[in-house]
Design a protein around this motif. Sequence first.
Motif, PDB file in Angstrom:
ATOM      1  N   SER A   4     -11.402 -45.897  24.789  1.00 14.84           N
ATOM      2  CA  SER A   4     -11.299 -45.044  25.971  1.00 14.84           C
ATOM      3  C   SER A   4     -11.145 -45.868  27.249  1.00 14.84           C
ATOM      4  O   SER A   4     -10.449 -45.446  28.174  1.00 14.84           O
ATOM      5  CB  SER A   4     -12.501 -44.110  26.070  1.00 14.84           C
ATOM      6  OG  SER A   4     -13.684 -44.842  26.288  1.00 14.84           O
ATOM      7  N   ARG A  46     -13.663 -34.688  33.371  1.00 10.91           N
ATOM      8  CA  ARG A  46     -14.360 -34.288  32.148  1.00 10.91           C
ATOM      9  C   ARG A  46     -15.442 -35.275  31.746  1.00 10.91           C
ATOM     10  O   ARG A  46     -16.072 -35.119  30.706  1.00 10.91           O
ATOM     11  CB  ARG A  46     -13.356 -34.138  31.012  1.00 10.91           C
ATOM     12  CG  ARG A  46     -12.467 -32.935  31.196  1.00 10.91           C
ATOM     13  CD  ARG A  46     -11.408 -32.930  30.162  1.00 10.91           C
ATOM     14  NE  ARG A  46     -10.444 -33.962  30.502  1.00 10.91           N
ATOM     15  CZ  ARG A  46      -9.146 -33.859  30.331  1.00 10.91           C
ATOM     16  NH1 ARG A  46      -8.656 -32.797  29.777  1.00 10.91           N
ATOM     17  NH2 ARG A  46      -8.343 -34.832  30.693  1.00 10.91           N
ATOM     18  N   GLN A 149      -2.854 -35.305  28.712  1.00 14.53           N
ATOM     19  CA  GLN A 149      -4.129 -35.884  28.282  1.00 14.53           C
ATOM     20  C   GLN A 149      -4.797 -35.039  27.204  1.00 14.53           C
ATOM     21  O   GLN A 149      -5.389 -35.585  26.271  1.00 14.53           O
ATOM     22  CB  GLN A 149      -5.073 -36.053  29.473  1.00 14.53           C
ATOM     23  CG  GLN A 149      -4.722 -37.223  30.344  1.00 14.53           C
ATOM     24  CD  GLN A 149      -5.726 -37.418  31.458  1.00 14.53           C
ATOM     25  OE1 GLN A 149      -6.570 -36.581  31.720  1.00 14.53           O
ATOM     26  NE2 GLN A 149      -5.622 -38.543  32.126  1.00 14.53           N
ATOM     27  N   GLU A 150      -4.688 -33.730  27.291  1.00 17.76           N
ATOM     28  CA  GLU A 150      -5.251 -32.861  26.263  1.00 17.76           C
ATOM     29  C   GLU A 150      -4.555 -33.076  24.925  1.00 17.76           C
ATOM     30  O   GLU A 150      -5.191 -33.137  23.883  1.00 17.76           O
ATOM     31  CB  GLU A 150      -5.142 -31.385  26.673  1.00 17.76           C
ATOM     32  CG  GLU A 150      -6.168 -30.959  27.674  1.00 17.76           C
ATOM     33  CD  GLU A 150      -7.569 -30.944  27.096  1.00 17.76           C
ATOM     34  OE1 GLU A 150      -7.780 -30.408  26.007  1.00 17.76           O
ATOM     35  OE2 GLU A 150      -8.462 -31.491  27.762  1.00 17.76           O
ATOM     36  N   ARG A 151      -3.246 -33.186  24.955  1.00 16.99           N
ATOM     37  CA  ARG A 151      -2.501 -33.420  23.714  1.00 16.99           C
ATOM     38  C   ARG A 151      -2.833 -34.768  23.109  1.00 16.99           C
ATOM     39  O   ARG A 151      -2.960 -34.893  21.896  1.00 16.99           O
ATOM     40  CB  ARG A 151      -1.003 -33.320  23.960  1.00 16.99           C
ATOM     41  CG  ARG A 151      -0.536 -31.910  24.105  1.00 16.99           C
ATOM     42  CD  ARG A 151       0.942 -31.801  24.046  1.00 16.99           C
ATOM     43  NE  ARG A 151       1.329 -30.406  24.164  1.00 16.99           N
ATOM     44  CZ  ARG A 151       2.542 -30.008  24.353  1.00 16.99           C
ATOM     45  NH1 ARG A 151       3.521 -30.897  24.436  1.00 16.99           N
ATOM     46  NH2 ARG A 151       2.822 -28.730  24.444  1.00 16.99           N
ATOM     47  N   ALA A 153      -5.625 -36.397  23.487  1.00 17.33           N
ATOM     48  CA  ALA A 153      -7.004 -36.357  23.000  1.00 17.33           C
ATOM     49  C   ALA A 153      -7.093 -35.600  21.675  1.00 17.33           C
ATOM     50  O   ALA A 153      -7.907 -35.941  20.819  1.00 17.33           O
ATOM     51  CB  ALA A 153      -7.911 -35.695  24.034  1.00 17.33           C
ATOM     52  N   SER A 154      -6.263 -34.581  21.491  1.00 19.46           N
ATOM     53  CA  SER A 154      -6.323 -33.815  20.247  1.00 19.46           C
ATOM     54  C   SER A 154      -5.697 -34.558  19.076  1.00 19.46           C
ATOM     55  O   SER A 154      -5.980 -34.258  17.929  1.00 19.46           O
ATOM     56  CB  SER A 154      -5.631 -32.461  20.429  1.00 19.46           C
ATOM     57  OG  SER A 154      -4.239 -32.648  20.616  1.00 19.46           O
ATOM     58  N   ARG A 155      -4.878 -35.565  19.353  1.00 14.38           N
ATOM     59  CA  ARG A 155      -4.244 -36.336  18.284  1.00 14.38           C
ATOM     60  C   ARG A 155      -5.056 -37.538  17.847  1.00 14.38           C
ATOM     61  O   ARG A 155      -4.701 -38.212  16.900  1.00 14.38           O
ATOM     62  CB  ARG A 155      -2.868 -36.817  18.725  1.00 14.38           C
ATOM     63  CG  ARG A 155      -1.893 -35.697  18.848  1.00 14.38           C
ATOM     64  CD  ARG A 155      -0.535 -36.184  19.149  1.00 14.38           C
ATOM     65  NE  ARG A 155       0.356 -35.050  19.320  1.00 14.38           N
ATOM     66  CZ  ARG A 155       1.624 -35.163  19.586  1.00 14.38           C
ATOM     67  NH1 ARG A 155       2.164 -36.361  19.689  1.00 14.38           N
ATOM     68  NH2 ARG A 155       2.363 -34.101  19.706  1.00 14.38           N
ATOM     69  N   ARG A 156      -6.127 -37.837  18.545  1.00 13.65           N
ATOM     70  CA  ARG A 156      -6.975 -38.975  18.170  1.00 13.65           C
ATOM     71  C   ARG A 156      -7.700 -38.691  16.864  1.00 13.65           C
ATOM     72  O   ARG A 156      -8.174 -37.574  16.644  1.00 13.65           O
ATOM     73  CB  ARG A 156      -8.020 -39.255  19.250  1.00 13.65           C
ATOM     74  CG  ARG A 156      -7.456 -39.907  20.462  1.00 13.65           C
ATOM     75  CD  ARG A 156      -8.592 -40.387  21.350  1.00 13.65           C
ATOM     76  NE  ARG A 156      -8.025 -40.757  22.629  1.00 13.65           N
ATOM     77  CZ  ARG A 156      -8.609 -40.576  23.768  1.00 13.65           C
ATOM     78  NH1 ARG A 156      -9.813 -40.042  23.822  1.00 13.65           N
ATOM     79  NH2 ARG A 156      -8.048 -40.940  24.883  1.00 13.65           N
ATOM     80  N   THR A 158     -10.722 -38.373  14.467  1.00 16.80           N
ATOM     81  CA  THR A 158     -12.124 -38.071  14.769  1.00 16.80           C
ATOM     82  C   THR A 158     -13.088 -38.784  13.842  1.00 16.80           C
ATOM     83  O   THR A 158     -14.296 -38.649  14.006  1.00 16.80           O
ATOM     84  CB  THR A 158     -12.367 -36.542  14.675  1.00 16.80           C
ATOM     85  OG1 THR A 158     -11.991 -36.119  13.370  1.00 16.80           O
ATOM     86  CG2 THR A 158     -11.572 -35.821  15.737  1.00 16.80           C
TER      87      THR A 158
END
Length: 161
Positions: A4, A46, A149-151, A153-156, A158
């Motif tokens: 990050s 955030r 940034q949302e896209r 973050a969703s592709r990282r 988990t």
Amino acid sequence: MMRSLVAAAVWLIVASAFNGALSHRLSLGWVQPDFLLVVAVALSMRGTTNRAAWTGFVAGMFHSALWNEKMMALTISRMFACIASVHFFRAFPVSGAGAAAVVTGAATLVAGILYLFLGLPTNLVQWLVETFGGILYNAALAVPVYVLQERMASRRPTTSL
């Protein structure tokens, strides 16, 4: 954690490059987009206030390095704008691209007011046009930055070790 930090650094470096290369070309009169502030606010809103302060500090240092003037005014105004963005975003009832636009506009106003008192602009009318035009310009730029940034973050992945 390290991923990050590297991602935030890359975002800020790219925003600095955009500020240096494109902001004058995309200006509307005295109003120029502030890519660095938009990205710093998007990275900060955030997170925690400590992370926002560091993001604003780095963005302010990059900004003052680009303009080669008023380092303290730019750094402090960006730090407090990023810290304010955390509180504005938490207070917003619904998160999303619209909230990001409103929060970025409010953070631009905070940065502009602090810069007024710390940086002492020579032309007050120009400052008013730059600040209030910048609120609209930065709010419009915040929407694609937030969505991107949302896209990302969703592709990282988990999973963790």
